[in-house]
Design a protein around this motif. Structure first.
Motif, PDB file in Angstrom:
ATOM      1  N   ALA A 166     -14.090  -0.053 -11.889  1.00  0.00           N
ATOM      2  CA  ALA A 166     -13.562   0.776 -10.799  1.00  0.00           C
ATOM      3  C   ALA A 166     -13.618   0.056  -9.457  1.00  0.00           C
ATOM      4  CB  ALA A 166     -14.329   2.091 -10.726  1.00  0.00           C
ATOM      5  N   ASP A 167     -14.780  -0.528  -9.108  1.00  0.00           N
ATOM      6  CA  ASP A 167     -14.918  -1.195  -7.816  1.00  0.00           C
ATOM      7  C   ASP A 167     -13.975  -2.399  -7.714  1.00  0.00           C
ATOM      8  OD1 ASP A 167     -16.813   0.645  -7.087  1.00  0.00           O
ATOM      9  OD2 ASP A 167     -18.524  -0.643  -7.586  1.00  0.00           O
ATOM     10  N   VAL A 218      -4.491   4.544  -7.979  1.00  0.00           N
ATOM     11  CA  VAL A 218      -5.552   3.767  -8.621  1.00  0.00           C
ATOM     12  C   VAL A 218      -6.515   4.690  -9.366  1.00  0.00           C
ATOM     13  CG1 VAL A 218      -7.564   2.303  -8.177  1.00  0.00           C
ATOM     14  CG2 VAL A 218      -5.390   1.821  -7.038  1.00  0.00           C
ATOM     15  N   SER A 219      -6.827   5.837  -8.767  1.00  0.00           N
ATOM     16  CA  SER A 219      -7.730   6.782  -9.442  1.00  0.00           C
ATOM     17  C   SER A 219      -7.143   7.242 -10.765  1.00  0.00           C
ATOM     18  CB  SER A 219      -7.998   7.985  -8.532  1.00  0.00           C
ATOM     19  OG  SER A 219      -8.650   7.594  -7.348  1.00  0.00           O
ATOM     20  N   THR A 277      -1.453   3.404  -3.774  1.00  0.00           N
ATOM     21  CA  THR A 277      -2.284   4.364  -3.051  1.00  0.00           C
ATOM     22  C   THR A 277      -3.610   4.573  -3.784  1.00  0.00           C
ATOM     23  OG1 THR A 277      -1.326   6.212  -4.276  1.00  0.00           O
ATOM     24  CG2 THR A 277      -0.222   5.542  -2.235  1.00  0.00           C
ATOM     25  N   PRO A 278      -4.639   5.055  -3.089  1.00  0.00           N
ATOM     26  CA  PRO A 278      -5.908   5.365  -3.759  1.00  0.00           C
ATOM     27  C   PRO A 278      -5.722   6.373  -4.887  1.00  0.00           C
ATOM     28  CG  PRO A 278      -6.216   5.336  -1.385  1.00  0.00           C
ATOM     29  CD  PRO A 278      -4.739   5.223  -1.620  1.00  0.00           C
ATOM     30  N   GLU A 319       0.824  -1.209   0.000  1.00  0.00           N
ATOM     31  CA  GLU A 319       0.000   0.000   0.000  1.00  0.00           C
ATOM     32  C   GLU A 319       0.859   1.259   0.000  1.00  0.00           C
ATOM     33  OE1 GLU A 319      -2.378  -0.313   3.462  1.00  0.00           O
ATOM     34  OE2 GLU A 319      -0.736   0.091   4.867  1.00  0.00           O
ATOM     35  N   GLU A 353     -10.362  -1.263  -7.166  1.00  0.00           N
ATOM     36  CA  GLU A 353     -10.163  -0.811  -5.785  1.00  0.00           C
ATOM     37  C   GLU A 353     -10.045  -2.000  -4.827  1.00  0.00           C
ATOM     38  OE1 GLU A 353      -9.710   1.418  -2.342  1.00  0.00           O
ATOM     39  OE2 GLU A 353      -9.357   1.877  -4.461  1.00  0.00           O
ATOM     40  N   GLN A 354     -10.875  -3.017  -5.035  1.00  0.00           N
ATOM     41  CA  GLN A 354     -10.778  -4.219  -4.201  1.00  0.00           C
ATOM     42  C   GLN A 354      -9.428  -4.917  -4.414  1.00  0.00           C
ATOM     43  OE1 GLN A 354     -13.968  -7.028  -4.822  1.00  0.00           O
ATOM     44  NE2 GLN A 354     -13.140  -8.504  -3.342  1.00  0.00           N
ATOM     45  N   ARG A 382      -6.680  -3.458  -5.254  1.00  0.00           N
ATOM     46  CA  ARG A 382      -5.668  -2.623  -4.595  1.00  0.00           C
ATOM     47  C   ARG A 382      -5.587  -2.927  -3.098  1.00  0.00           C
ATOM     48  NH1 ARG A 382      -4.932   1.500  -1.332  1.00  0.00           N
ATOM     49  NH2 ARG A 382      -7.166   1.581  -0.853  1.00  0.00           N
ATOM     50  N   LYS A 383      -6.726  -3.084  -2.464  1.00  0.00           N
ATOM     51  CA  LYS A 383      -6.738  -3.349  -1.030  1.00  0.00           C
ATOM     52  C   LYS A 383      -6.109  -4.709  -0.705  1.00  0.00           C
ATOM     53  CE  LYS A 383     -10.764  -0.474   0.059  1.00  0.00           C
ATOM     54  NZ  LYS A 383     -12.161  -0.473   0.568  1.00  0.00           N
TER      55      LYS A 383
END
Length: 455
Positions: free
Chosen positions: A263-264, A247-248, A243-244, A239, A267-268, A270-271
């Protein structure tokens, strides 16, 4: 009466000693039996000669290391071949740069005495995960090419970025990436080098690791080896980089009509990956500068006793001990299980799957794909049969004697091979002046023919 008393006394003594053995007469010191001396295996006696092979645990699944590399390099530098090669490179190489050595031949002066590479325990699953990711990438690439090409044939209007959009739109892509990420972990990669300026090299590495804000965020600690050497360990979570904001930005660079759909999922992903840990260890072990990449601190192991090291492997001892007095150049060991996980028996299957899925996405080509699927399935099965192997634990030793020689044991299983037949071209290997020759037995048991006929 005197005789009777003598006999009676003798009888009493005999009865008192019944069931006992008379003590053995004392032996002279010269006749004493000495305990035989237990000799250590030759590999243990010369453990320092084999560098990190004498310090890594016996269950290390893969190791490749040099033996007396510095001596061999010095001999090579004195050869006419080396001098002429360096002169040629100096003549043909581009002009010198201020950041590079003054000539190509300066690279040959690097103070490297030994080099080794190894994979630590539990690295097989990580290697398999990387192969799975490569297979998914191949499938994705061919899907994008075929889906985009078939769509262009219909619409006649290909656009820039269509390939990326087609790849992202492959059904189930994000779910498969998430499933892969949940099981992935980094392998334990161990690099070692015996350098004349090892301390300076490690200090340069430390300055590099402190050169950026992200790298300075590492949690630092020390690990002490069984021989008292200290390794400096840095640990990060992914992480730190995933970072968020990163990803954005990644999502914004995708085609607009695909952003909302993925997108969702991204993000999952990435986490999940952000929670993965990566460790970097550096230090001196038996005079070797080591750099270790590992999924966690507990994956980093060294031993102090050669009897617990790779030198204790029976396969290595079988081939190395008879060659111990040779001018050894390198040795290697491997686990059969690791090789089985590192070899892909169906390398073309992901490409075919991606291409056919891409064509099927267009109604025009879907019937054609359905029609050839039986042949494709037969080809995939034949490919797996041809490439599948069972692998045994093994070892290899190389030495120099007027040329590079090698001997191996283990590796690909030979249980289906017919090894008692003479080699067809064996006599040619003794041809005077031969530079390179190879002859061997085939182990495919006739599985190659259906594979190539179905291709």
């Amino acid at each position: 009466m005197r005789s009777f008393r003598f006999l009676l006394a003798a009888s009493v003594v005999a009865l008192c000693g019944c069931g006992k053995q008379a003590p053995a007469p004392p032996q002279s010191s010269d006749a004493a039996v000495s305990t035989p001396e237990v000799l250590e295996p030759p590999l243990f006696e010369q453990a320092e000669r084999f560098g990190l092979a004498a310090r890594l645990p016996v269950d290390t699944p893969l190791y490749l290391g040099s033996v007396s590399l510095g001596k061999h390099l010095e001999a090579l530098k004195q050869s006419r071949y080396w001098k002429e090669s360096m002169a040629y490179l100096d003549d043909k190489a581009p002009a010198d740069s201020a950041t590079l050595p003054t000539s190509i031949s300066d690279w040959s002066q690097a103070p490297l005495d030994e080099f080794s590479l190894a994979l630590g325990k539990n690295s097989g699953s990580a290697v398999r995960s990387l192969l799975d990711l490569q297979a998914l990438y191949s499938e994705l690439t061919y899907y994008g090419m075929m889906a985009g090409s078939s769509a262009s044939l219909v619409s006649g209007s290909p656009k820039a970025g269509d390939l990326v959009g087609d790849m992202i739109s492959m059904p189930g892509l994000v779910d498969r990436l998430i499933g892969w990420a949940e099981t992935f972990q980094f392998p334990t990669l161990i690099l070692g080098a015996e350098l004349q300026n090892a301390e300076d090299t490690l200090e340069s590495l430390k300055r590099l690791l402190e050169s950026s804000e992200e790298l300075r965020q590492a949690r630092t600690s020390n690990l002490t080896t069984p021989k008292g050497e200290t390794l400096e360990i840095r640990e990060w979570k992914l992480e730190t980089w995933l970072t968020p904001e990163w990803v954005s930005q990644l999502i914004e660079n995708l085609p607009e009509d695909t952003q909302a759909a993925v997108a969702d999922g991204i993000e999952q992903l990435r986490k999940i990956l952000g929670e993965k840990t990566i460790c970097l260890a550096s230090g001196l072990v038996s005079g070797h500068a080591v750099l270790i990449l590992a999924p966690e601190r507990s994956s980093i192991e060294f031993v102090s006793d050669p009897a617990e090291s790779l030198l204790a492997r029976s396969d290595l001892q079988v081939i190395a001990e008879p060659l111990i007095e040779k001018n050894l150049a390198a040795l290697s060991v491997w686990d059969g299980e690791l090789l089985e996980q590192a070899v892909d028996s169906q390398p073309t299957k992901p490409m075919l799957d991606g291409a056919l899925k891409g064509l099927r996405s267009n109604e025009m080509f879907a019937p054609m794909v359905d029609g050839i699927m039986p042949e494709v399935s037969a080809f995939s099965a034949a490919e797996a049969g041809y490439n599948e192997r069972e692998y045994d634990n093994g070892a290899a030793v190389f030495w120099w004697d007027g040329g590079l020689h090698g001997q191996t044991i283990g590796g690909a299983s030979t249980k289906d091979w017919v090894l008692n037949q003479p080699l067809r071209f064996e006599s040619l290997l003794d041809t005077p002046g031969l530079v390179f020759g190879f002859d061997g037995h085939s182990g495919t048991s006739g599985k190659g023919r259906p594979y190539f006929e179905s291709a």
